[in-house]
Design a protein around this motif. Structure first.
Motif, PDB file in Angstrom:
ATOM      1  N   ASN A 267       3.085  -6.627  -3.560  1.00 54.87           N
ATOM      2  CA  ASN A 267       1.674  -6.047  -3.966  1.00 54.87           C
ATOM      3  C   ASN A 267       1.303  -4.633  -4.070  1.00 54.87           C
ATOM      4  OD1 ASN A 267       1.027  -8.635  -2.809  1.00 54.87           O
ATOM      5  ND2 ASN A 267       1.297  -7.821  -0.033  1.00 54.87           N
ATOM      6  N   MET A 268       2.045  -4.041  -4.042  1.00 53.56           N
ATOM      7  CA  MET A 268       1.172  -2.421  -3.616  1.00 53.56           C
ATOM      8  C   MET A 268       2.845  -2.351  -5.307  1.00 53.56           C
ATOM      9  SD  MET A 268       0.442  -0.576  -1.366  1.00 53.56           S
ATOM     10  CE  MET A 268       1.183   0.542  -1.579  1.00 53.56           C
ATOM     11  N   VAL A 269       3.179  -3.272  -6.017  1.00 56.85           N
ATOM     12  CA  VAL A 269       3.506  -3.154  -7.437  1.00 56.85           C
ATOM     13  C   VAL A 269       2.219  -3.847  -8.378  1.00 56.85           C
ATOM     14  CG1 VAL A 269       5.287  -4.061  -9.298  1.00 56.85           C
ATOM     15  CG2 VAL A 269       6.046  -2.901  -6.870  1.00 56.85           C
ATOM     16  N   SER A 270       1.480  -4.665  -7.939  1.00 58.87           N
ATOM     17  CA  SER A 270       0.542  -4.909  -8.889  1.00 58.87           C
ATOM     18  C   SER A 270       0.060  -4.563  -8.425  1.00 58.87           C
ATOM     19  CB  SER A 270       0.608  -6.224  -7.729  1.00 58.87           C
ATOM     20  OG  SER A 270      -0.656  -7.155  -8.060  1.00 58.87           O
ATOM     21  N   LEU A 271      -0.158  -4.072  -7.503  1.00 56.94           N
ATOM     22  CA  LEU A 271      -2.055  -2.854  -7.433  1.00 56.94           C
ATOM     23  C   LEU A 271      -1.677  -1.447  -8.277  1.00 56.94           C
ATOM     24  CD1 LEU A 271      -4.526  -2.026  -5.455  1.00 56.94           C
ATOM     25  CD2 LEU A 271      -2.461  -1.055  -4.149  1.00 56.94           C
ATOM     26  N   TYR A 272      -0.632  -1.381  -7.946  1.00 59.23           N
ATOM     27  CA  TYR A 272      -0.362  -0.005  -9.245  1.00 59.23           C
ATOM     28  C   TYR A 272      -0.507  -0.096 -10.452  1.00 59.23           C
ATOM     29  CZ  TYR A 272       2.689   4.031 -10.916  1.00 59.23           C
ATOM     30  OH  TYR A 272       2.464   5.048 -11.510  1.00 59.23           O
ATOM     31  N   GLN A 273       0.524  -1.206 -11.061  1.00 58.85           N
ATOM     32  CA  GLN A 273       0.091  -1.969 -12.182  1.00 58.85           C
ATOM     33  C   GLN A 273      -0.952  -2.357 -13.100  1.00 58.85           C
ATOM     34  OE1 GLN A 273       2.767  -4.926 -12.582  1.00 58.85           O
ATOM     35  NE2 GLN A 273       5.184  -3.785 -12.861  1.00 58.85           N
ATOM     36  N   GLN A 274      -1.570  -3.118 -11.701  1.00 57.00           N
ATOM     37  CA  GLN A 274      -3.802  -2.979 -12.758  1.00 57.00           C
ATOM     38  C   GLN A 274      -4.218  -2.131 -12.139  1.00 57.00           C
ATOM     39  OE1 GLN A 274      -5.156  -5.697  -9.287  1.00 57.00           O
ATOM     40  NE2 GLN A 274      -6.866  -6.149 -11.173  1.00 57.00           N
ATOM     41  N   TRP A 275      -3.888  -0.967 -11.384  1.00 62.08           N
ATOM     42  CA  TRP A 275      -4.447   0.501 -11.287  1.00 62.08           C
ATOM     43  C   TRP A 275      -4.584   1.680 -11.968  1.00 62.08           C
ATOM     44  CZ3 TRP A 275      -9.978  -1.576 -11.158  1.00 62.08           C
ATOM     45  CH2 TRP A 275      -9.855  -2.970 -10.844  1.00 62.08           C
TER      46      TRP A 275
ATOM     47  N   ILE B 296      -9.345  11.425   3.542  1.00 59.09           N
ATOM     48  CA  ILE B 296      -9.423   9.761   4.018  1.00 59.09           C
ATOM     49  C   ILE B 296     -10.286   9.466   4.192  1.00 59.09           C
ATOM     50  CG2 ILE B 296      -8.490   8.808   5.736  1.00 59.09           C
ATOM     51  CD1 ILE B 296      -6.987  11.300   6.044  1.00 59.09           C
ATOM     52  N   LEU B 297     -10.017   8.353   3.217  1.00 60.04           N
ATOM     53  CA  LEU B 297     -11.452   6.945   2.598  1.00 60.04           C
ATOM     54  C   LEU B 297     -11.186   6.303   3.467  1.00 60.04           C
ATOM     55  CD1 LEU B 297     -11.313   7.358  -1.552  1.00 60.04           C
ATOM     56  CD2 LEU B 297     -12.618   8.234   0.958  1.00 60.04           C
ATOM     57  N   ALA B 298      -9.516   5.685   3.638  1.00 58.54           N
ATOM     58  CA  ALA B 298      -9.057   4.292   4.375  1.00 58.54           C
ATOM     59  C   ALA B 298      -7.685   4.362   5.229  1.00 58.54           C
ATOM     60  CB  ALA B 298      -9.677   2.736   4.034  1.00 58.54           C
TER      61      ALA B 298
ATOM     62  N   GLU C 135      -6.570  -6.681   1.132  1.00 54.54           N
ATOM     63  CA  GLU C 135      -8.018  -5.681   2.248  1.00 54.54           C
ATOM     64  C   GLU C 135      -7.869  -4.579   1.602  1.00 54.54           C
ATOM     65  OE1 GLU C 135      -8.993  -4.919   6.786  1.00 54.54           O
ATOM     66  OE2 GLU C 135      -6.814  -4.976   6.327  1.00 54.54           O
ATOM     67  N   LEU C 136      -6.430  -4.221   0.714  1.00 56.98           N
ATOM     68  CA  LEU C 136      -5.822  -2.643  -0.081  1.00 56.98           C
ATOM     69  C   LEU C 136      -6.404  -3.371  -1.402  1.00 56.98           C
ATOM     70  CD1 LEU C 136      -4.883   0.048  -0.036  1.00 56.98           C
ATOM     71  CD2 LEU C 136      -2.860  -1.110  -0.459  1.00 56.98           C
ATOM     72  N   GLN C 137      -6.445  -4.373  -2.157  1.00 56.84           N
ATOM     73  CA  GLN C 137      -6.504  -4.768  -3.209  1.00 56.84           C
ATOM     74  C   GLN C 137      -7.578  -4.871  -3.218  1.00 56.84           C
ATOM     75  OE1 GLN C 137      -4.687  -5.797  -5.828  1.00 56.84           O
ATOM     76  NE2 GLN C 137      -2.536  -5.673  -5.148  1.00 56.84           N
ATOM     77  N   ASP C 138      -8.777  -4.995  -2.551  1.00 60.25           N
ATOM     78  CA  ASP C 138     -10.182  -4.955  -2.335  1.00 60.25           C
ATOM     79  C   ASP C 138     -11.048  -3.723  -2.094  1.00 60.25           C
ATOM     80  OD1 ASP C 138      -9.771  -7.892  -3.018  1.00 60.25           O
ATOM     81  OD2 ASP C 138     -11.502  -8.029  -0.452  1.00 60.25           O
ATOM     82  N   PHE C 139     -10.338  -3.102  -1.620  1.00 64.28           N
ATOM     83  CA  PHE C 139     -10.460  -1.502  -1.004  1.00 64.28           C
ATOM     84  C   PHE C 139     -10.971  -0.718  -2.453  1.00 64.28           C
ATOM     85  CE2 PHE C 139     -10.552   3.264  -0.479  1.00 64.28           C
ATOM     86  CZ  PHE C 139     -11.734   2.954   0.350  1.00 64.28           C
ATOM     87  N   ILE C 140      -9.304  -1.017  -3.370  1.00 64.45           N
ATOM     88  CA  ILE C 140      -8.979  -0.019  -4.835  1.00 64.45           C
ATOM     89  C   ILE C 140      -9.953  -0.630  -5.276  1.00 64.45           C
ATOM     90  CG2 ILE C 140      -7.607   0.241  -6.143  1.00 64.45           C
ATOM     91  CD1 ILE C 140      -6.547   2.171  -3.501  1.00 64.45           C
ATOM     92  N   LYS C 141     -10.173  -1.879  -5.487  1.00 66.04           N
ATOM     93  CA  LYS C 141     -11.154  -2.237  -7.016  1.00 66.04           C
ATOM     94  C   LYS C 141     -12.431  -1.595  -6.499  1.00 66.04           C
ATOM     95  CE  LYS C 141     -12.671  -6.590  -8.448  1.00 66.04           C
ATOM     96  NZ  LYS C 141     -12.439  -8.611  -8.330  1.00 66.04           N
TER      97      LYS C 141
END
Length: 182
Positions: free
Chosen positions: A91-99, A163-165, A172-178
């Motif tokens: 999930n973290m790898v996907s998040l990083y690659q996307q954003w 600190i935002l979250a 939940e992390l994906q949605d927040f970063i998006k």
């Protein structure tokens, strides 16, 4: 058939092994937290100011300076021996690659004690963002300052270290970063 219950028990123990920080003498932790609170009160700066941790090549990384390089930064507390941490890494790898190209930074903060196990896990899991560790396990200075008692654990901050979250994972992390980077 008798092996199934043993395997279930072994799996449960492995999954729970990284969930709770071992109980230790709180005197030194309290002193570290009091010193950090006093520094934050006296400087009114980024709460991560002055925190320097060695990276994988054992070069010192100024955490506040690294945070400033990104619009949003996820401090990801993890360890190579933590089953849930390893499960969360795709999930973290996907998040990083996307954003990453839109302002996301990640700083992996390992609670490992074993350099070789830490390095091997980074390679196996394909986690190529900034990785730091003092190799002190639960005694990692920044983990004590932020009162991290279970991993995986995330702290999401803006470029100023606000600190935002905290504690977000998966969707939940994906949605927040998006929401932050769109």
């Amino acid at each position: 058939m008798k092996k199934v219950p043993i395997l279930v028990v072994a799996a449960a123990i492995a999954l729970l092994s990284c969930q709770n920080r071992p109980k230790t003498d709180t005197t030194s932790t309290d002193n570290v937290q009091e010193a950090a609170a006093a520094q934050a009160d006296s400087t009114s700066q980024n709460p991560f100011e002055g925190i320097v941790i060695p990276d994988l090549d054992r070069n010192n990384v100024n955490i506040a300076a690294e945070i400033k390089r990104h619009k949003i930064c996820v401090l990801d507390f993890w360890a190579s021996w933590c089953g849930p941490c390893r499960q969360e890494m795709p999930n973290m790898v996907s998040l990083y690659q996307q954003w990453k190209d839109k302002g996301l930074g990640i700083i992996g903060i390992s609670l490992d004690n074993d350099y070789k196990a830490w390095r091997n896990a980074i390679e196996e899991l394909g986690i190529y963002w900034m990785q730091v560790s003092e190799l002190r396990g639960w005694d990692e200075h920044i983990a004590q300052l932020r009162n991290v008692e279970a991993i995986p654990h995330t702290i999401i901050v803006d470029s100023q270290g606000n600190i935002l979250a905290e504690g977000l994972r998966g969707e939940e992390l994906q949605d927040f970063i998006k929401k932050q980077l769109q």
